[in-house]
Design a protein around this motif. Structure first.
Motif, PDB file in Angstrom:
ATOM      1  N   SER A  15      93.993  26.382 -10.474  1.00 42.69           N
ATOM      2  CA  SER A  15      95.140  26.558 -11.365  1.00 42.69           C
ATOM      3  C   SER A  15      96.433  26.840 -10.607  1.00 42.69           C
ATOM      4  N   THR A  59     103.258  37.253 -18.420  1.00 42.74           N
ATOM      5  CA  THR A  59     103.756  36.137 -17.616  1.00 42.74           C
ATOM      6  C   THR A  59     103.408  36.370 -16.148  1.00 42.74           C
ATOM      7  N   GLN A  96     103.890  30.791 -15.507  1.00 39.53           N
ATOM      8  CA  GLN A  96     102.749  30.711 -16.400  1.00 39.53           C
ATOM      9  C   GLN A  96     102.872  31.810 -17.452  1.00 39.53           C
ATOM     10  N   ILE A  97     102.578  31.469 -18.683  1.00 39.95           N
ATOM     11  CA  ILE A  97     102.587  32.423 -19.787  1.00 39.95           C
ATOM     12  C   ILE A  97     101.173  32.452 -20.361  1.00 39.95           C
ATOM     13  N   GLU A  98     100.606  33.647 -20.494  1.00 40.78           N
ATOM     14  CA  GLU A  98      99.273  33.778 -21.082  1.00 40.78           C
ATOM     15  C   GLU A  98      99.387  34.243 -22.531  1.00 40.78           C
ATOM     16  N   PRO A 132     102.258  35.487 -27.136  1.00 40.10           N
ATOM     17  CA  PRO A 132     102.437  35.676 -25.696  1.00 40.10           C
ATOM     18  C   PRO A 132     102.155  37.115 -25.304  1.00 40.10           C
ATOM     19  N   ASP A 176      96.820  29.658 -21.037  1.00 43.62           N
ATOM     20  CA  ASP A 176      98.210  29.673 -20.577  1.00 43.62           C
ATOM     21  C   ASP A 176      98.908  28.377 -20.953  1.00 43.62           C
ATOM     22  N   ASN A 177     100.163  28.281 -20.577  1.00 39.62           N
ATOM     23  CA  ASN A 177     100.982  27.144 -21.006  1.00 39.62           C
ATOM     24  C   ASN A 177     100.557  25.828 -20.380  1.00 39.62           C
TER      25      ASN A 177
END
Length: 363
Positions: A184, A140, A277-279, A137, A98-99
């Motif tokens: 996290s 989210t 959060q972006i995975e 991406p 993630d970011n």
């Protein structure tokens, strides 16, 4: 319900690094990816990865490839394992960086460039590596303060909606959060305060939060399932904290499968306290089955997979054409303006921020 919550919302995903034991699931009995004529594509991910069996079967029908999944612990450990084994990658595709950890993976040359089909349907603000396409991406999720509706109704108190609200006297001793050094969600909440109050102001904010009685526990499981009074598990455990750092998708998970369907879920989201959060997924450099890996990344952006994700991993699709299930639209919170930080800024400062946070909050 508790099993769904643990799987959907994640166990307390530790940021601490270490070597996990890889657990294989799904897929194939062959000896590995990349043999001559091999039709297995190996996906390396964190323990929270989940997909419906029929969805993975559709991928096989469409491409001829069978997916083998290697789960490598929490997100931080999975990324670290992938970096340590990058000269002999364990699979073809990595999903779940993630970011907050992205720059670590990119700086270590983990991924090979690949521009996925369907990427034009992903909003530009989610494409953190748009210039080189080393990662794609996929979903989210928002880390936010959740609140126990019954507690605030019983006390005739409006639930907090912002970071500023959380330090007000009326919310003293009501919040439990996770340790930023071991969780996290805890790290994301700290990063949210950095984004909100700046490089210096976040420390003053945490002094106020500490003075207002915030409780810190090791991870999400303890915070949400033991200490939070609004969750099914927390009520059973006699938790007494009506505010908890969790996910914007926690409320839908709390009502999943409940009959009769309630008009309103037992928990709500303080929408002004969120960090996005972006995975991402990426083709591992040196993958033995690069073509299969590319096909899998394309599939991760397909509506078939994107619309399966919400009820499997309780995250939102990255592709704007994917539809959310009704439980998300009815009970979930819409987060229009989450806090964010550039991955490179997180990478540059994360360790120091966590050290300062620990010294300030845990002493």
């Amino acid at each position: 319900m508790n099993t769904n919550l643990r799987r959907a919302l994640g166990t307390a995903a530790a940021v601490a690094l270490g070597l996990p034991v890889l657990a294989a699931c799904g897929g194939s009995d062959d000896k590995g990816s990349g043999a001559s004529g091999d039709k297995t594509v190996t996906l390396v991910s964190h323990d929270s990865f989940a997909a419906s069996k029929d969805v993975l079967e559709k991928f096989t029908e469409q491409t001829g490839y069978t997916v083998k999944v290697l789960k490598s612990g929490d997100a931080g450990r999975a990324v670290n394992q992938a970096i340590l084994s990058k000269s002999h990658p364990q699979g073809d595709v990595f999903f779940g960086v993630d970011n907050t950890l992205l720059s670590r993976a990119l700086d270590n040359g983990l991924f090979a460039p690949y521009e996925a089909k369907g990427l034009d349907g992903v909003p530009k603000d989610l494409q953190a590596d748009a210039a080189e396409h080393r990662v794609t991406p996929v979903d989210t999720g928002d880390i936010c303060v959740n609140y126990d509706r019954a507690y605030f109704a019983d006390h005739k108190l409006a639930p907090p909606q912002s970071f500023d609200d959380l330090v007000k006297p009326e919310y003293k001793n009501l919040l439990v959060t996770e340790n930023a050094a071991t969780s996290s969600p805890g790290l994301a909440f700290q990063l949210a305060t950095v984004a909100k109050y700046g490089d210096d102001g976040w420390k003053d904010y945490w002094k106020k939060l500490k003075d207002n009685g915030v409780e810190v526990v090791d991870g999400w499981e303890q915070a949400y399932n033991d200490r939070f009074s609004g969750s099914a598990a927390g009520r059973k455990a006699k938790g007494d904290k009506p505010l908890v750092v969790s996910y914007a998708s926690s409320p839908p998970a709390e009502v999943l499968g409940v009959k009769p369907e309630p008009k309103e879920g037992p928990t709500g989201v303080a929408t002004g306290t969120c960090f996005r959060q972006i995975e991402f997924a990426g083709l591992l450099k040196g993958a033995k089955n690069a073509e299969g890996g590319k096909a899998l990344i394309d599939f991760l952006l397909s509506r078939t997979f994107q619309e399966d994700m919400p009820l499997q991993m309780f995250v939102k699709p990255a592709h704007q054409d994917a539809k959310l299930p009704e439980v998300f639209t009815k009970y979930g919170a819409r987060i229009d303006r989450p806090e964010t930080l550039a991955p490179e800024k997180i990478a540059k400062n994360r360790d120091q921020w966590v050290k300062e946070w620990s010294s300030l909050v845990l002493k």
